[in-house]
Write a protein that holds these residues in place. Structure first.
Motif, mmCIF file in Angstrom:
data_model
loop_
_atom_site.group_PDB
_atom_site.id
_atom_site.type_symbol
_atom_site.label_atom_id
_atom_site.label_comp_id
_atom_site.label_asym_id
_atom_site.label_seq_id
_atom_site.Cartn_x
_atom_site.Cartn_y
_atom_site.Cartn_z
ATOM 1 N N LYS A 76 -0.396 -1.564 -9.822
ATOM 2 C CA LYS A 76 -0.190 -2.921 -10.357
ATOM 3 C C LYS A 76 0.860 -3.692 -9.542
ATOM 4 O O LYS A 76 0.637 -4.834 -9.133
ATOM 5 N N SER A 77 2.019 -3.048 -9.325
ATOM 6 C CA SER A 77 3.074 -3.758 -8.583
ATOM 7 C C SER A 77 2.676 -3.955 -7.127
ATOM 8 O O SER A 77 2.970 -4.998 -6.536
ATOM 9 N N SER A 78 2.016 -2.962 -6.550
ATOM 10 C CA SER A 78 1.573 -3.106 -5.155
ATOM 11 C C SER A 78 0.639 -4.306 -5.041
ATOM 12 O O SER A 78 0.718 -5.080 -4.076
ATOM 13 N N MET A 91 10.287 -10.064 -11.766
ATOM 14 C CA MET A 91 10.276 -8.605 -11.603
ATOM 15 C C MET A 91 10.645 -7.881 -12.894
ATOM 16 O O MET A 91 11.247 -8.438 -13.803
ATOM 17 N N GLN A 92 10.338 -6.583 -12.877
ATOM 18 C CA GLN A 92 10.592 -5.723 -14.025
ATOM 19 C C GLN A 92 12.080 -5.620 -14.353
ATOM 20 O O GLN A 92 12.473 -5.658 -15.511
ATOM 21 N N ASP A 93 12.903 -5.490 -13.311
ATOM 22 C CA ASP A 93 14.329 -5.267 -13.546
ATOM 23 C C ASP A 93 15.111 -6.516 -13.145
ATOM 24 O O ASP A 93 15.421 -6.722 -11.977
ATOM 25 N N CYS A 131 4.043 -12.070 -13.358
ATOM 26 C CA CYS A 131 5.080 -11.388 -14.134
ATOM 27 C C CYS A 131 4.801 -9.893 -14.061
ATOM 28 O O CYS A 131 3.781 -9.432 -14.574
ATOM 29 N N ASP A 132 5.673 -9.144 -13.397
ATOM 30 C CA ASP A 132 5.471 -7.708 -13.233
ATOM 31 C C ASP A 132 6.334 -6.961 -14.248
ATOM 32 O O ASP A 132 7.525 -6.776 -14.032
ATOM 33 N N GLU A 133 5.728 -6.552 -15.333
ATOM 34 C CA GLU A 133 6.445 -5.848 -16.411
ATOM 35 C C GLU A 133 7.757 -6.568 -16.748
ATOM 36 O O GLU A 133 8.828 -5.961 -16.699
HETATM 37 MG MG LIG Z 1 4.996 -1.372 -11.201
#
Ligand SMILES: [Mg+2]
Ligand SMILES: Nc1ncnc2c1ncn2[C@@H]1O[C@H](COP(=O)(O)OP(=O)(O)OP(=O)(O)O)[C@@H](O)[C@H]1O
Length: 328
Positions: A59-61, A103-105, A183-185
């Motif tokens: 997913k992130s890739s 990003m996620q973080d 939106c990645d997580e």
């Molecule tokens: Mg990911």
């Protein structure tokens, strides 16, 4: 399956984003990681597409490849009418401003030495904003993501909560006036009590700014609630594309059903795969199974699944499934 194809792409010529045959591979010692293998996506204006799948499915890739960070191994990414693949760096920076990624973080996405007002303004040089106009613009953006500019504008990320940092990241993206937000997580690292607030903010933001959104997550309930359509990925491939409305009862692909059984509210009768899912180790993206990549865990697998990769087929209006063995 986990298969390929472009049958799910719509004929609309007003697309916010078109992705065709995206491939992301990483050379590593001992071979090549096949992180994303032939993924195609279309996103209409003001639409939200959820991308759902287990950890490591790519997913992130995929999200980073859409942003050309780095560029994909192959495939085309078109933002509106602009083909991003192969653009020169300056043209790429300008075109890419219209597509932003959350990003996620959020804490590590922000430079710890910079103040909030400078973090939000990071991309603004492209628009040539300066002085009072810029200060007012930033204050307005902070307000629009629920932050009080007088309180936060001179703070640094370590002086903010995780939820406040994610709001700063959202404000920074909006500063670029994007058409597409990836939106990645975006809530998975946040406290449960703050997750709903940030999800609501993203939803409001999408409406207020007329954004199209790709929402990546492994949490079925979150993806279903926020998305119009959901794309289910397994080991770099697409299993199913399904309207989110009623998906818990309509899902057809055995992998989608498996994911849905993890949601307590889903209807178990409709969602349970029609046989025991094989408890095997997740196959490696270094050496994915032949044919359908899901076949080693699939209760419906036959010899055909090892020999032939299933292509996405329309099973019901707007619902596409890559599996040799399911019928509508
Ligand atoms: Mg990911
Ligand atoms: N830079 C890299 N070099 C080598 N392999 C990579 C690299 N980035 C990702 N991978 C591999 O590619 C695969 C897909 O990773 P990716 O981060 O895209 O998954 P994901 O679906 O976002 O997972 P998660 O839900 O845990 O965030 C994984 O097997 C991962 O180990």
């Amino acid at each position: 399956m986990a298969g390929s194809g472009t049958a799910h792409l719509r004929s609309d010529d007003q697309r916010a984003l078109t992705v065709e045959n995206l491939v992301v591979e990483f050379p590593v010692s001992g071979g090549t990681v096949h992180a994303v293998s032939d993924l195609s996506i279309d996103l209409l204006p003001r639409e939200t597409l959820g991308i759902l799948g287990e950890s490591g499915c790519g997913k992130s890739s995929a999200g980073r490849a859409l942003m050309q960070l780095p560029s994909p191994t192959s495939g085309n990414v078109r933002l509106g009418d602009v083909e991003l693949t192969g653009l020169k760096p300056k043209a790429m920076r300008e075109a890419r401003a219209k597509m932003q990624m959350i990003m996620q973080d959020p804490v590590s996405a922000l430079n710890p030495r910079r103040k909030v007002k400078d973090l939000v303004a990071e991309g603004l040089e492209i628009w040539g904003f300066s002085g009072e106009d810029r200060a007012k613009f930033i204050d307005d953006l902070l307000r629009s993501v629920g932050l009080d500019p007088d309180v936060v504008r001179d703070r640094r990320p370590h002086e903010l909560s995780g939820g406040q940092c994610q709001r700063v990241c959202i404000a920074r993206s909006l500063a670029m006036d994007p058409d597409v937000l990836i939106c990645d997580e975006p809530v998975s690292s946040l406290d449960v009590s703050v997750q709903a607030q940030v999800l609501n903010l993203l939803e409001e933001t999408r409406e207020r700014y007329d954004l199209s959104m790709i929402f990546i997550a492994h949490d079925v309930a979150v993806v279903k609630n926020i998305s119009d359509r959901v794309m289910v990925m397994y080991l770099g491939k697409t299993c199913e594309v399904i309207p989110s409305d009623g998906m818990e009862n309509k899902a057809l692909h055995p992998y989608t059903k498996l994911l849905l059984t993890s949601v307590p509210s889903a209807s178990d009768a409709a969602a349970a795969p029609s046989g025991p899912v094989k408890a095997v180790e997740l196959p490696s993206p270094l050496n994915p199974p032949s044919g359908c990549r899901f076949r080693t865990r699939c209760p419906l697998a036959t010899e055909q699944c090892a020999a032939e990769e299933p292509q996405l087929r329309e099973m019901r209006p707007g619902q596409f499934v890559a599996c040799h063995n399911v019928e509508a």
